[in-house]
Design a protein around this motif. Structure first.
Motif, PDB file in Angstrom:
ATOM      1  N   ALA A  96      -9.058  16.215  -2.237  1.00  0.00           N
ATOM      2  CA  ALA A  96      -8.959  15.666  -3.670  1.00  0.00           C
ATOM      3  C   ALA A  96      -7.816  14.585  -3.634  1.00  0.00           C
ATOM      4  N   PHE A  97      -6.889  14.962  -2.648  1.00  0.00           N
ATOM      5  CA  PHE A  97      -5.443  14.140  -2.671  1.00  0.00           C
ATOM      6  C   PHE A  97      -5.824  12.872  -1.857  1.00  0.00           C
ATOM      7  N   MET A  98      -6.821  12.875  -0.704  1.00  0.00           N
ATOM      8  CA  MET A  98      -7.391  11.963   0.000  1.00  0.00           C
ATOM      9  C   MET A  98      -8.019  10.908  -1.037  1.00  0.00           C
ATOM     10  N   VAL A  99      -9.180  11.486  -1.709  1.00  0.00           N
ATOM     11  CA  VAL A  99     -10.088  10.547  -2.684  1.00  0.00           C
ATOM     12  C   VAL A  99      -9.159   9.823  -3.687  1.00  0.00           C
ATOM     13  N   GLY A 100      -8.126  10.422  -4.342  1.00  0.00           N
ATOM     14  CA  GLY A 100      -7.346  10.112  -5.288  1.00  0.00           C
ATOM     15  C   GLY A 100      -6.476   8.924  -4.799  1.00  0.00           C
ATOM     16  N   CYS A 101      -5.949   9.294  -3.563  1.00  0.00           N
ATOM     17  CA  CYS A 101      -5.096   8.159  -2.858  1.00  0.00           C
ATOM     18  C   CYS A 101      -5.864   6.752  -2.619  1.00  0.00           C
ATOM     19  N   GLY A 102      -7.412   6.934  -2.148  1.00  0.00           N
ATOM     20  CA  GLY A 102      -7.778   5.791  -1.782  1.00  0.00           C
ATOM     21  C   GLY A 102      -8.206   5.120  -3.021  1.00  0.00           C
ATOM     22  N   LEU A 121      -3.982  11.726   3.629  1.00  0.00           N
ATOM     23  CA  LEU A 121      -4.157  12.792   4.258  1.00  0.00           C
ATOM     24  C   LEU A 121      -3.074  13.179   5.178  1.00  0.00           C
ATOM     25  N   VAL A 122      -2.190  11.973   5.627  1.00  0.00           N
ATOM     26  CA  VAL A 122      -0.875  12.229   6.546  1.00  0.00           C
ATOM     27  C   VAL A 122       0.113  13.064   5.520  1.00  0.00           C
ATOM     28  N   VAL A 123       0.133  12.434   4.301  1.00  0.00           N
ATOM     29  CA  VAL A 123       1.154  12.908   3.379  1.00  0.00           C
ATOM     30  C   VAL A 123       0.747  14.419   2.921  1.00  0.00           C
ATOM     31  N   ALA A 124      -0.634  14.816   2.797  1.00  0.00           N
ATOM     32  CA  ALA A 124      -1.163  15.853   2.292  1.00  0.00           C
ATOM     33  C   ALA A 124      -0.911  17.070   3.490  1.00  0.00           C
ATOM     34  N   LEU A 125      -0.847  16.708   4.415  1.00  0.00           N
ATOM     35  CA  LEU A 125      -0.998  17.910   5.693  1.00  0.00           C
ATOM     36  C   LEU A 125       0.373  18.735   5.266  1.00  0.00           C
ATOM     37  N   PRO A 126       1.540  18.103   5.436  1.00  0.00           N
ATOM     38  CA  PRO A 126       2.824  18.776   5.152  1.00  0.00           C
ATOM     39  C   PRO A 126       2.986  19.193   3.731  1.00  0.00           C
ATOM     40  N   ALA A 127       2.694  18.192   2.844  1.00  0.00           N
ATOM     41  CA  ALA A 127       3.357  18.359   1.441  1.00  0.00           C
ATOM     42  C   ALA A 127       2.560  19.156   0.676  1.00  0.00           C
ATOM     43  N   LEU A 128       1.107  19.333   0.862  1.00  0.00           N
ATOM     44  CA  LEU A 128       0.417  20.302   0.079  1.00  0.00           C
ATOM     45  C   LEU A 128       0.967  21.655   0.005  1.00  0.00           C
ATOM     46  N   VAL A 149      -7.491   3.010   4.401  1.00  0.00           N
ATOM     47  CA  VAL A 149      -6.059   3.314   5.012  1.00  0.00           C
ATOM     48  C   VAL A 149      -5.264   4.181   3.972  1.00  0.00           C
ATOM     49  N   ALA A 150      -5.387   3.825   2.576  1.00  0.00           N
ATOM     50  CA  ALA A 150      -4.787   4.353   1.430  1.00  0.00           C
ATOM     51  C   ALA A 150      -5.227   5.878   1.557  1.00  0.00           C
ATOM     52  N   ALA A 151      -6.504   6.169   1.747  1.00  0.00           N
ATOM     53  CA  ALA A 151      -6.939   7.532   1.765  1.00  0.00           C
ATOM     54  C   ALA A 151      -6.422   8.374   3.110  1.00  0.00           C
ATOM     55  N   GLY A 190       3.131   3.440  -3.832  1.00  0.00           N
ATOM     56  CA  GLY A 190       3.083   3.307  -2.344  1.00  0.00           C
ATOM     57  C   GLY A 190       1.797   3.416  -1.938  1.00  0.00           C
ATOM     58  N   PHE A 191       0.711   4.020  -2.467  1.00  0.00           N
ATOM     59  CA  PHE A 191      -0.827   3.924  -1.936  1.00  0.00           C
ATOM     60  C   PHE A 191      -1.360   2.543  -2.493  1.00  0.00           C
ATOM     61  N   MET A 192      -0.687   2.058  -3.738  1.00  0.00           N
ATOM     62  CA  MET A 192      -1.144   0.566  -4.174  1.00  0.00           C
ATOM     63  C   MET A 192      -0.791  -0.267  -3.189  1.00  0.00           C
ATOM     64  N   ALA A 193       0.509  -0.037  -2.691  1.00  0.00           N
ATOM     65  CA  ALA A 193       0.983  -1.216  -1.618  1.00  0.00           C
ATOM     66  C   ALA A 193       0.434  -1.291  -0.649  1.00  0.00           C
ATOM     67  N   ILE A 194       0.279  -0.008   0.296  1.00  0.00           N
ATOM     68  CA  ILE A 194      -0.522   0.239   1.433  1.00  0.00           C
ATOM     69  C   ILE A 194      -1.633  -0.574   1.341  1.00  0.00           C
ATOM     70  N   GLY A 195      -2.631  -0.244   0.165  1.00  0.00           N
ATOM     71  CA  GLY A 195      -3.907  -0.821   0.076  1.00  0.00           C
ATOM     72  C   GLY A 195      -3.944  -2.351   0.213  1.00  0.00           C
ATOM     73  N   ILE A 196      -3.024  -3.112  -0.621  1.00  0.00           N
ATOM     74  CA  ILE A 196      -3.161  -4.384  -0.824  1.00  0.00           C
ATOM     75  C   ILE A 196      -2.661  -5.026   0.480  1.00  0.00           C
ATOM     76  N   TYR A 197      -1.680  -4.420   1.354  1.00  0.00           N
ATOM     77  CA  TYR A 197      -1.028  -4.975   2.496  1.00  0.00           C
ATOM     78  C   TYR A 197      -2.003  -4.734   3.775  1.00  0.00           C
ATOM     79  N   THR A 198      -2.909  -3.658   3.527  1.00  0.00           N
ATOM     80  CA  THR A 198      -3.904  -3.659   4.409  1.00  0.00           C
ATOM     81  C   THR A 198      -4.873  -4.739   4.331  1.00  0.00           C
TER      82      THR A 198
END
Length: 462
Positions: free
Chosen positions: A284-290, A136-143, A130-132, A88-96
């Motif tokens: 850490a989650f944001m950096v990895g997602c970016g 962040l959006v996923v991390a706030l509730p998921a972590l 945008v991937a990062a 999903g993070f790969m996809a949002i990166g290339i689509y953006t």
């Protein structure tokens, strides 16, 4: 001991010290992989063009899987975050990146969507950011969730994104007069400048590069540029892998990285020491997602087109297998795991099939029934083996699954095993004392005048 024995021991010690270096292990593995592929290509009768294509494809997949395994290592290997939404993070990166850098359209045209026409480097940065931010959006509730629940949230996010990309409502819309969109099920055409040309143009070296292509044309006639572009792009990706590796090493050896490892081992204990574990995990989650978003951009930006169904969960599990092969928590293992996965499990079955078909004539049955019937009725395994060889590409996921099961049972720590990680920014080992020096400092009693044994008790505090 003779001088020759001393020289032999010194040589052995030097070789052992050289092998202990991570770069040596990676270099040796790559040398073996490339050697096998080049020899296989020679056996299959590849000409120069075919050999370059083979090496270029291998280099590309080694690089992209190493990039993504390193990014996942930050989540799982360092922090213990179970992210199975990588695709999903790969996809949002290339689509953006596509929306930002595609050529603009200013009037709606059926079945088409443009972009904002920004330079390709701006699109790459935008896709990574945008991937990062999505992280962040996923991390706030998921972590706040643990283990399997975090995994469910991340894979659900990746599937939500894929269905959003498939949506007809988002296929085409207007933003500030620009006609943009996600392309729906038809995907997006990537019509921006190819990265190799953009890279050399940025440094004013594109004419030099074209001159190099003309030189290659002597050995590879009939338009060698696509072949050379593929090889050069793979080499550029290897330099990006080096950048990822250095970044991961610096993060791992920093105070920030040591807190992440403490969270992985025992989050409650880390929290009790005054560390805001939620903040550390979110960063850490944001950096990895970016980094995953950037990996997706570098993977798909040369494909010419992207479609939503490319980003199915199996890509996520490919990256997980690569990390497990190398060993979670090891950056060197991540690179080596990516290389082994790309060469053996991802590209290997196709080459194995070609080699077998070169050695013997494979007359495969038309279906599974005709392949199994002789095995049951006459105990003849040949039709079934031929059918398996002919279908080896389709059985690739089965082979990967078997390898994964074997690794989890027999080598769960990965290729390099459990490796010691630094727990502080400075070495903590007790320095070796010179011969004759005692624990408290000074000289031994027998060496002092009068044998008093008082010595100098002001040894360095260790």
């Amino acid at each position: 001991m003779s001088a020759s024995d001393t020289e032999s021991e010194d040589s052995t010690g030097a070789l052992a010290a050289l092998w202990e270096k991570d770069v040596t292990k990676i270099g040796a593995l790559l040398a073996v992989i490339y050697g096998v592929y080049i020899l296989t290509g020679a056996f299959l009768g590849f000409e120069v063009r075919g050999q370059i294509n083979s090496v270029a494809s291998l280099t590309f997949y080694i690089a992209v899987f190493a990039l993504l395994a390193l990014a996942l290592n930050l989540h799982w290997g360092y922090t213990g975050l179970f992210n199975i939404g990588i695709v999903g993070f790969m996809a949002i990166g290339i689509y953006t990146m596509a929306i930002v850098s595609k050529a603009p359209l200013f009037a709606a045209e059926t079945g088409r969507s443009g972009g904002f026409g920004m330079p390709i480097i701006v699109g790459i940065i935008a896709g990574t950011v945008v991937a990062a931010l999505l992280g962040l959006v996923v991390a706030l509730p998921a972590l706040r969730l643990r283990a399997d629940y975090l995994a469910i949230v991340t894979i659900a996010m990746s599937e939500i994104l894929r269905f959003a990309f498939l949506s007809g409502d988002l296929e085409q819309f207007t933003v500030g007069g620009y006609v943009v969109g996600l392309g729906g099920g038809s995907g997006l055409i990537l019509d921006f400048t190819q990265p190799v040309q953009a890279f050399f143009t940025a440094f004013g070296l594109y004419d030099v590069y074209l001159g190099f292509v003309d030189v290659v044309q002597v050995a590879v006639p009939n338009n060698p540029k696509p072949v050379v572009d593929g090889l050069v792009y793979g080499v550029l990706l290897l330099f990006v892998v080096v950048g990822y590796y250095v970044l991961m090493r610096r993060i791992g050896n920093s105070p920030f990285g040591r807190v992440l490892k403490a969270i992985r081992e025992d989050e409650e204990a880390t929290n009790s020491l005054g560390k805001n574990t939620d903040a550390f995990k979110t960063k850490a989650f944001m950096v990895g997602c970016g980094l995953m978003g950037l990996g997706g951009i570098l993977w798909f930006m040369t494909q010419g087109a992207i479609t939503p169904n490319t980003y199915r969960p199996r890509l996520t599990f490919f990256v997980w297998i690569a990390l497990i092969i190398g060993g979670a928590g090891s950056n060197t293992g991540s690179v080596m795991g990516g290389a082994i996965f790309a060469a053996v499990l991802f590209q290997g079955p196709r080459y194995l099939k070609n080699v077998i078909e070169t050695l013997i004539e494979v007359d495969a049955p038309s279906g599974f029934g005709p392949a199994v019937s002789p095995l049951i009725s006459n105990l003849d395994p040949v039709p079934f083996l031929f059918y398996t060889i002919d279908s080896i590409r389709q059985l690739q996921l089965v082979i990967m699954g078997l390898v994964l099961i074997y690794l989890m049972h027999n080598r769960p720590q990965g290729l390099l095993g459990h490796r010691k990680e630094p727990a502080s920014g400075v070495p903590l080992e007790r320095p070796r004392r010179a011969s004759g020096e005692r624990e408290g400092g000074g000289t031994p009693p027998a060496a002092t005048d009068g044998g008093s044994g008082s010595g100098d008790s002001g040894g360095e505090d260790r």
